[in-house]
Design a protein around this motif. Structure first.
Motif, PDB file in Angstrom:
ATOM      1  N   TYR A 174       0.838  -1.209   0.000  1.00 19.21           N
ATOM      2  CA  TYR A 174       0.000   0.000   0.000  1.00 19.21           C
ATOM      3  C   TYR A 174       0.872   1.257   0.000  1.00 19.21           C
ATOM      4  N   ASN A 175       1.898   1.281   0.847  1.00 22.26           N
ATOM      5  CA  ASN A 175       2.779   2.456   0.900  1.00 22.26           C
ATOM      6  C   ASN A 175       3.420   2.716  -0.457  1.00 22.26           C
ATOM      7  N   LEU A 176       3.817   1.638  -1.119  1.00 20.34           N
ATOM      8  CA  LEU A 176       4.422   1.765  -2.448  1.00 20.34           C
ATOM      9  C   LEU A 176       3.396   2.292  -3.454  1.00 20.34           C
ATOM     10  N   LEU A 177       2.196   1.704  -3.463  1.00 17.05           N
ATOM     11  CA  LEU A 177       1.156   2.140  -4.401  1.00 17.05           C
ATOM     12  C   LEU A 177       0.777   3.595  -4.149  1.00 17.05           C
ATOM     13  N   LYS A 178       0.732   3.985  -2.873  1.00 21.47           N
ATOM     14  CA  LYS A 178       0.394   5.371  -2.531  1.00 21.47           C
ATOM     15  C   LYS A 178       1.453   6.339  -3.061  1.00 21.47           C
ATOM     16  N   GLN A 179       2.725   5.951  -2.896  1.00 18.69           N
ATOM     17  CA  GLN A 179       3.802   6.800  -3.387  1.00 18.69           C
ATOM     18  C   GLN A 179       3.754   6.921  -4.911  1.00 18.69           C
ATOM     19  N   ILE A 180       3.523   5.793  -5.579  1.00 16.09           N
ATOM     20  CA  ILE A 180       3.451   5.826  -7.041  1.00 16.09           C
ATOM     21  C   ILE A 180       2.256   6.661  -7.488  1.00 16.09           C
ATOM     22  N   ALA A 181       1.082   6.392  -6.881  1.00 13.45           N
ATOM     23  CA  ALA A 181      -0.143   7.095  -7.269  1.00 13.45           C
ATOM     24  C   ALA A 181      -0.037   8.591  -7.015  1.00 13.45           C
ATOM     25  N   GLY A 182       0.699   8.970  -5.960  1.00 14.66           N
ATOM     26  CA  GLY A 182       0.832  10.385  -5.612  1.00 14.66           C
ATOM     27  C   GLY A 182       1.936  11.100  -6.353  1.00 14.66           C
ATOM     28  N   GLY A 183       2.693  10.351  -7.176  1.00 16.79           N
ATOM     29  CA  GLY A 183       3.780  10.965  -7.937  1.00 16.79           C
ATOM     30  C   GLY A 183       4.997  11.288  -7.097  1.00 16.79           C
ATOM     31  N   LYS A 184       5.011  10.824  -5.812  1.00  9.34           N
ATOM     32  CA  LYS A 184       6.165  11.074  -4.934  1.00  9.34           C
ATOM     33  C   LYS A 184       6.966   9.788  -4.799  1.00  9.34           C
ATOM     34  N   PHE A 185       7.439   9.316  -5.925  1.00  6.81           N
ATOM     35  CA  PHE A 185       8.023   7.985  -5.980  1.00  6.81           C
ATOM     36  C   PHE A 185       9.412   8.042  -6.569  1.00  6.81           C
ATOM     37  N   ALA A 186      10.350   7.461  -5.853  1.00 11.40           N
ATOM     38  CA  ALA A 186      11.712   7.350  -6.369  1.00 11.40           C
ATOM     39  C   ALA A 186      12.038   5.870  -6.527  1.00 11.40           C
ATOM     40  N   MET A 187      12.298   5.436  -7.732  1.00  9.50           N
ATOM     41  CA  MET A 187      12.668   4.051  -7.993  1.00  9.50           C
ATOM     42  C   MET A 187      14.118   3.840  -7.584  1.00  9.50           C
ATOM     43  N   VAL A 188      14.343   2.970  -6.619  1.00  9.31           N
ATOM     44  CA  VAL A 188      15.706   2.634  -6.216  1.00  9.31           C
ATOM     45  C   VAL A 188      16.179   1.488  -7.108  1.00  9.31           C
ATOM     46  N   GLY A 189      17.251   1.720  -7.852  1.00 10.76           N
ATOM     47  CA  GLY A 189      17.729   0.727  -8.804  1.00 10.76           C
ATOM     48  C   GLY A 189      17.060   0.908 -10.166  1.00 10.76           C
ATOM     49  N   ALA A 190      17.242  -0.085 -11.040  1.00  6.95           N
ATOM     50  CA  ALA A 190      16.776   0.030 -12.427  1.00  6.95           C
ATOM     51  C   ALA A 190      15.291  -0.260 -12.589  1.00  6.95           C
ATOM     52  N   LEU A 242      -5.290   4.117 -12.754  1.00 11.58           N
ATOM     53  CA  LEU A 242      -5.654   5.480 -12.354  1.00 11.58           C
ATOM     54  C   LEU A 242      -5.737   6.439 -13.537  1.00 11.58           C
ATOM     55  N   ASN A 243      -5.396   5.918 -14.722  1.00  7.36           N
ATOM     56  CA  ASN A 243      -5.455   6.715 -15.947  1.00  7.36           C
ATOM     57  C   ASN A 243      -4.651   8.013 -15.806  1.00  7.36           C
ATOM     58  N   LYS A 244      -3.409   7.868 -15.358  1.00  8.55           N
ATOM     59  CA  LYS A 244      -2.545   9.043 -15.203  1.00  8.55           C
ATOM     60  C   LYS A 244      -1.096   8.651 -15.457  1.00  8.55           C
ATOM     61  N   LYS A 245      -0.311   9.602 -15.887  1.00  7.95           N
ATOM     62  CA  LYS A 245       1.116   9.367 -16.110  1.00  7.95           C
ATOM     63  C   LYS A 245       1.852   9.586 -14.795  1.00  7.95           C
ATOM     64  N   ILE A 246       2.666   8.614 -14.417  1.00  6.48           N
ATOM     65  CA  ILE A 246       3.383   8.681 -13.141  1.00  6.48           C
ATOM     66  C   ILE A 246       4.821   9.110 -13.390  1.00  6.48           C
TER      67      ILE A 246
END
Length: 331
Positions: A174-190, A242-246
Motif C-alpha cells: 500500500y505504501n508503495l502504491l500510494k507513493q506511485i499514485a501520488g507521484g512522490k516515488f523514487a525508484m531505487v535501482g533500475a 488510475l489513468n494518469k502518467k506517473i
C-alpha cells in the motif's frame, strides 16, 4: 466435510476477508486478542500464549486455521516472534490434541527461503534472514513433528504466501502504491527486479478451497498470483488503473541504502518508526520471485488476475469514496 472451523487470529486483514468468504460454508468462530471490526458476533477474545483459552476455544471444533502471528519488520522485543509464532503454535497443537482436532491449515511465509533466491519452490532449502522468517520456519517444524506422530489420520496444510495486498491493507505494498499514485516515488535501482505478490481476494479463496477439500496428509504450498511483475511493470499497472502518467526518479541502489541507514539511525535516536529503513530498501530492491506452480495445478482457480486485484485495490483506495476508515496494518 469438517464444518466447524476455529480461525485463530482472524481479526486482521486476511482473517477478516477469509471470514467473509467462508462464513456461508462453515460454522466459524474467531479467536483473537483483538476484537473484530466486522465480525464481533463470532469473535472470542483469546491469545495463543494462553493455553487455557485455547483449550476452551477448540472444544467441539473439527478444524483450525492458524493465522495469528507477529509479522512486522520492527517487533520489539524480538522474543515476541518466538513467543507468538513458535510457542503459540505449540500451544494450539496441545489444545487440538486435548480436543481431538486433527486438521490444521497454517499460514507461514515465503520469508522461510530468505532473500534473493532464484524462484524457489516448496522443496527449496530454508534460509530465513530475519526473526519473522526464522520463527515461521520453527513453527513449521513443530507442525511437521505433530503431523508425523499420526500421519494416517491428521491433515496439515501449510500455505506460504508472498506479500499480500488488497483493499484496507496498510502495509509495504500500500505504501508503495500510494507513493506511485501520488507521484512522490523514487525508484531505487533500475526497476527490473521482479516482485511476487498475492491479492487477498485470491489467497482467502485458496484457504477456503483447502477447507472444502480436506484429506489426511501433509501439503505445503507457495501462494503467488502469476505472472510476476517487475517494478517498472507495477508502475505501468498503476498508471493504467488510475489513468494518469506517473513521473518517476531512479536512484542508485547505494544511495537508497544510505538513506535507509540514515532513517535507521534517526529511528534509534528518536524512538519513532519510519516508513523507510535499510531493511525495507533492501527488500524493495530484491528480486522476490517464487514458484507457485503447485498451487495453480492443484485444481484451485484464482477468481482474480493480479492485474484485477491491483485495479480493485487502487480504485478502492484512491478513486472511490469510502464508507468508513477501517484499515489493517501489516507488512
Amino acid at each position: 466435510m469438517n464444518n466447524k472451523v476455529c480461525f485463530i487470529g482472524a481479526s486482521g486483514f486476511v482473517g477478516t476477508r477469509l471470514i467473509e468468504t467462508a462464513k456461508n460454508e462453515f460454522s466459524i468462530k474467531n479467536l483473537d486478542k483483538q476484537q473484530s471490526h466486522f465480525h464481533p458476533e463470532i469473535t472470542e477474545l483469546g491469545d495463543v500464549r494462553n493455553q487455557e483459552s485455547l483449550d476452551a476455544a477448540l472444544t467441539g471444533y473439527d478444524t483450525v486455521v492458524l493465522l495469528a502471528a507477529e509479522h512486522r519488520d520492527d517487533v520489539s522485543p524480538v522474543s515476541l516472534y518466538y513467543d507468538v509464532n513458535v510457542q503459540g503454535t505449540k500451544n494450539v497443537l496441545a489444545a487440538m490434541e486435548k480436543n481431538g482436532v486433527k486438521n490444521i491449515i497454517f499460514t507461514s511465509s515465503v520469508a522461510v527461503y530468505g532473500l534473493n533466491k532464484t524462484n524457489p519452490d516448496e522443496n527449496h532449502p530454508h534460509a530465513p534472514f530475519n526473526h519473522y522468517g526464522k520463527s515461521k520456519w520453527q513453527a513449521e517444524e513443530v507442525l511437521r513433528e505433530w503431523f508425523n506422530k499420526s500421519p494416517t489420520d491428521r491433515s496439515l496444510t501449510i500455505v506460504r504466501p508472498t506479500v499480500i495486498f488488497g483493499e484496507r491493507n496498510r502495509g509495504n505494498v500500500y505504501n508503495l502504491l500510494k507513493q506511485i499514485a501520488g507521484g512522490k516515488f523514487a525508484m531505487v535501482g533500475a526497476g527490473t527486479n521482479y516482485k511476487s505478490m498475492a491479492y487477498v481476494g485470491n489467497i482467502v479463496e485458496f484457504i477456503k478451497y483447502k477447507l472444502l477439500n480436506v484429506n489426511a496428509g501433509y501439503e505445503v504450498y507457495n501462494y503467488v498470483d502469476k505472472p510476476d511483475l517487475s517494478m517498472n511493470e507495477l508502475v505501468s499497472e498503476v498508471e493504467k488503473s488510475l489513468n494518469k502518467k506517473i513521473p518517476s526518479t531512479h536512484l542508485p541502489y547505494a544511495l537508497g541504502m544510505l538513506g535507509g541507514y540514515c532513517f535507521d539511525i534517526l529511528s534509534k535516536v528518536t524512538g519513532k518508526k519510519f516508513a523507510i529503513s535499510s531493511v525495507r530498501v533492501k527488500k524493495f530492491c530484491a528480486t522476490t520471485q517464487f514458484d507457485a506452480s503447485k498451487v495453480h495445478s492443484s485444481g484451485f482457480v484464482a477468481p482474480y488476475s493480479l492485474s484485477q486485484g491491483l485495479d480493485r485495490t487502487l480504485k478502492y483506495e484512491f478513486v472511490h469514496d469510502k464508507k468508513d476508515d477501517i484499515t489493517f496494518v501489516s507488512e
